[in-house]
Write a protein that holds these residues in place. Sequence first.
Motif, mmCIF file in Angstrom:
data_model
loop_
_atom_site.group_PDB
_atom_site.id
_atom_site.type_symbol
_atom_site.label_atom_id
_atom_site.label_comp_id
_atom_site.label_asym_id
_atom_site.label_seq_id
_atom_site.Cartn_x
_atom_site.Cartn_y
_atom_site.Cartn_z
ATOM 1 N N TYR A 1 8.751 12.639 63.050
ATOM 2 C CA TYR A 1 8.827 11.231 63.933
ATOM 3 C C TYR A 1 7.494 11.182 64.529
ATOM 4 C CZ TYR A 1 13.489 10.804 61.863
ATOM 5 O OH TYR A 1 14.328 10.866 60.900
ATOM 6 N N ARG A 2 7.106 12.365 65.022
ATOM 7 C CA ARG A 2 5.572 12.313 65.551
ATOM 8 C C ARG A 2 4.628 11.764 64.662
ATOM 9 N NH1 ARG A 2 1.290 15.742 64.792
ATOM 10 N NH2 ARG A 2 -0.036 15.853 66.690
ATOM 11 N N THR A 3 4.657 12.059 63.515
ATOM 12 C CA THR A 3 3.783 11.497 62.643
ATOM 13 C C THR A 3 3.765 10.097 62.181
ATOM 14 O OG1 THR A 3 3.391 13.692 61.497
ATOM 15 C CG2 THR A 3 2.706 11.758 60.346
ATOM 16 N N ARG A 4 5.142 9.682 62.065
ATOM 17 C CA ARG A 4 5.419 8.310 61.948
ATOM 18 C C ARG A 4 4.970 7.490 63.108
ATOM 19 N NH1 ARG A 4 10.714 6.796 59.253
ATOM 20 N NH2 ARG A 4 11.142 5.907 61.254
ATOM 21 N N LEU A 5 5.120 7.886 64.491
ATOM 22 C CA LEU A 5 4.806 6.914 65.454
ATOM 23 C C LEU A 5 3.430 7.166 65.584
ATOM 24 C CD1 LEU A 5 7.577 8.426 67.802
ATOM 25 C CD2 LEU A 5 7.133 5.793 67.024
ATOM 26 N N ILE A 6 2.684 7.945 65.230
ATOM 27 C CA ILE A 6 1.119 7.924 65.314
ATOM 28 C C ILE A 6 0.758 7.054 64.317
ATOM 29 C CG2 ILE A 6 -1.080 9.362 64.851
ATOM 30 C CD1 ILE A 6 0.527 11.979 65.999
ATOM 31 N N ASP A 7 1.226 7.267 63.120
ATOM 32 C CA ASP A 7 0.761 6.299 62.128
ATOM 33 C C ASP A 7 0.900 4.850 62.466
ATOM 34 O OD1 ASP A 7 -0.057 8.508 60.465
ATOM 35 O OD2 ASP A 7 1.676 8.381 59.345
ATOM 36 N N ALA A 8 2.151 4.540 63.338
ATOM 37 C CA ALA A 8 2.055 3.243 63.572
ATOM 38 C C ALA A 8 1.340 2.741 64.917
ATOM 39 C CB ALA A 8 3.858 2.963 63.977
ATOM 40 N N GLN A 9 0.596 3.632 65.534
ATOM 41 C CA GLN A 9 -0.119 3.523 66.633
ATOM 42 C C GLN A 9 0.699 3.163 67.977
ATOM 43 O OE1 GLN A 9 -3.536 1.108 65.878
ATOM 44 N NE2 GLN A 9 -4.194 2.104 64.130
ATOM 45 N N VAL A 10 1.987 3.708 67.724
ATOM 46 C CA VAL A 10 2.846 3.855 69.099
ATOM 47 C C VAL A 10 2.204 4.798 69.928
ATOM 48 C CG1 VAL A 10 5.183 3.695 70.035
ATOM 49 C CG2 VAL A 10 4.693 2.631 67.681
ATOM 50 N N ILE A 11 2.142 6.149 69.431
ATOM 51 C CA ILE A 11 1.472 7.268 70.227
ATOM 52 C C ILE A 11 0.285 7.628 69.552
ATOM 53 C CG2 ILE A 11 4.024 7.987 70.902
ATOM 54 C CD1 ILE A 11 3.800 10.086 68.923
ATOM 55 N N ARG A 12 -0.499 8.479 70.414
ATOM 56 C CA ARG A 12 -1.612 9.111 69.947
ATOM 57 C C ARG A 12 -1.729 10.531 70.125
ATOM 58 N NH1 ARG A 12 -3.902 5.395 73.788
ATOM 59 N NH2 ARG A 12 -4.278 6.524 75.997
ATOM 60 N N ASP A 13 -2.463 11.148 69.071
ATOM 61 C CA ASP A 13 -2.451 12.723 69.078
ATOM 62 C C ASP A 13 -3.671 13.011 70.174
ATOM 63 O OD1 ASP A 13 -3.056 15.332 68.832
ATOM 64 O OD2 ASP A 13 -3.290 15.217 66.503
ATOM 65 N N MET A 14 -3.327 13.710 71.169
ATOM 66 C CA MET A 14 -4.263 14.288 72.022
ATOM 67 C C MET A 14 -4.732 15.796 72.175
ATOM 68 S SD MET A 14 -4.068 11.322 73.999
ATOM 69 C CE MET A 14 -4.920 11.885 75.551
ATOM 70 N N GLY A 15 -4.396 16.248 70.997
ATOM 71 C CA GLY A 15 -4.978 17.585 70.681
ATOM 72 C C GLY A 15 -4.105 18.758 71.604
ATOM 73 N N TYR A 16 -4.487 19.869 70.883
ATOM 74 C CA TYR A 16 -3.757 20.989 71.557
ATOM 75 C C TYR A 16 -2.068 20.828 71.572
ATOM 76 C CZ TYR A 16 -8.247 21.948 72.835
ATOM 77 O OH TYR A 16 -9.859 22.134 72.778
ATOM 78 N N GLY A 17 -1.599 20.228 70.792
ATOM 79 C CA GLY A 17 0.025 20.161 70.731
ATOM 80 C C GLY A 17 0.407 18.901 71.652
ATOM 81 N N LYS A 18 -0.529 18.057 72.131
ATOM 82 C CA LYS A 18 0.124 17.191 73.013
ATOM 83 C C LYS A 18 -0.108 15.690 72.284
ATOM 84 C CE LYS A 18 -0.228 19.674 76.731
ATOM 85 N NZ LYS A 18 1.046 19.803 78.074
ATOM 86 N N VAL A 19 0.758 14.772 72.766
ATOM 87 C CA VAL A 19 0.711 13.478 72.400
ATOM 88 C C VAL A 19 0.690 12.455 73.751
ATOM 89 C CG1 VAL A 19 1.617 13.861 70.129
ATOM 90 C CG2 VAL A 19 3.349 13.458 71.731
ATOM 91 N N ASP A 20 0.384 11.252 73.561
ATOM 92 C CA ASP A 20 0.756 10.450 74.621
ATOM 93 C C ASP A 20 0.835 8.951 74.160
ATOM 94 O OD1 ASP A 20 1.034 9.428 77.335
ATOM 95 O OD2 ASP A 20 -1.343 9.827 77.756
ATOM 96 N N PHE A 21 1.498 8.071 75.045
ATOM 97 C CA PHE A 21 1.717 6.859 74.566
ATOM 98 C C PHE A 21 0.157 6.029 74.054
ATOM 99 C CE2 PHE A 21 5.444 7.807 77.082
ATOM 100 C CZ PHE A 21 6.314 7.472 76.039
ATOM 101 N N ALA A 22 0.267 5.203 73.180
ATOM 102 C CA ALA A 22 -0.967 4.297 72.640
ATOM 103 C C ALA A 22 -0.834 2.979 73.190
ATOM 104 C CB ALA A 22 -1.182 4.458 71.260
ATOM 105 N N ILE A 23 0.311 2.509 73.411
ATOM 106 C CA ILE A 23 0.602 1.333 73.880
ATOM 107 C C ILE A 23 0.781 1.313 75.543
ATOM 108 C CG2 ILE A 23 2.043 -0.650 73.874
ATOM 109 C CD1 ILE A 23 2.810 -0.047 71.287
ATOM 110 N N PRO A 24 -0.096 0.489 76.158
ATOM 111 C CA PRO A 24 -0.099 0.612 77.772
ATOM 112 C C PRO A 24 1.208 0.254 78.278
ATOM 113 C CG PRO A 24 -2.029 -0.385 76.875
ATOM 114 C CD PRO A 24 -1.162 -0.329 75.679
ATOM 115 N N TYR A 25 1.575 1.079 79.166
ATOM 116 C CA TYR A 25 2.709 0.640 80.251
ATOM 117 C C TYR A 25 4.208 0.881 79.067
ATOM 118 C CZ TYR A 25 -0.547 -1.388 83.363
ATOM 119 O OH TYR A 25 -1.849 -1.635 84.228
#
Length: 366
Positions: A326-350
């Motif tokens: 689901y991490r991969t799915r959400l990154i592909d959909a640009q809802v979240i982004r890969d921050m490196g070092y096993g981290k993710v963050d939200f790609a859509i503001p707020y």
Amino acid sequence: MPPLLIGRDSIIEDFEEGIDDGPGAPGRLMRVTGARGVGKTVMLTEFGRIARAHRWEVIDETASNGLAQRLLERLSPTKPAVSLSLKPSVSVAGLGGVSLGEASISSQQMPLTLREALGSRLDGLERKHAGLLITIDEAQAADRNDMIAIATAVQHLIREERDMAFVFAGLPTIASKWLNDDVLTFLRRAQAEQLGDVPLEDVHDALQDTFDDSGITLAGQALDMAVKATEGYPFMIQLVGYHVWRIAYRRQRDVEGIRTVSEDDARQGIDNALTRLGDAVHGPEMDGLSPIDKTYLLAMAQDDGPSSTSAVAKRMGKSLNYANIYRTRLIDAQVIRDMGYGKVDFAIPYLRRYLREHAAYIRMRR
């Protein structure tokens, strides 16, 4: 349509050069992708404006069932398309039970029909030294048969060097849905334009100039607040600019001689913009996700910054491998982004704020 487009000079120049350079120019076949709110529909509208300025005809459509049929009807409104598919209606005595029927359109014949209709329309336009632009918005929602029909027709006309342009826009999922389809390989050749955030220095200049043009000054701390609140997100730039201007204008209408945006104006405008952002972007984005996608995002929302993927999996009560699907799915959909070092963050503001405010409702819906 915003009064000023910022951070999009390159894609606009590519399209306009495609119109000027003639058949075969890369800018005449384009796919525009990006998350919700980054300005895909605005770009299609701008392309239409440019094409009309060149005396081209423009057909704008949004993908949904019957897309190819609607295009056909707009191209040939007085000529119904006919196929060989028959609907039995009357049995004729003495003919061994043979039935007569009425003809209807079939998806197999649509490509040829569209090709003929497009060719006929282009014949008339090219005699006037003009062309045809077709734009398809929300392409990820199109039916496969419709996309095959349209892509087949457009492919043949581009090979024939006709004066036409075709631009389709949608969420990043169109890359996996359409571009990996063996029947739709033609679409892979479309020039790819992925829209993202706008640099804050460009936002600063654009807001300041636009307010100045309206006769109201946005400067100092109020300007800094407005710029920071947008986070460079195109739709938020529109929302903040509009709501801050509206509140300042109303106040100044009642207080003669004041032509400057106050910090309170900026604060109220930003709050209104955030409410509208949730209704227009965050809510629809959540509606399009699966229950487990939402669970992943709710687990992320517990953090104030980037989330550890292992911590998210633990909160979900799932293995890391399972959560990574689901991490991969959400990154592909640009809802979240890969921050490196096993981290993710939200790609859509707020989005983090929205999830926290609506967590109970989302869980109840799930």
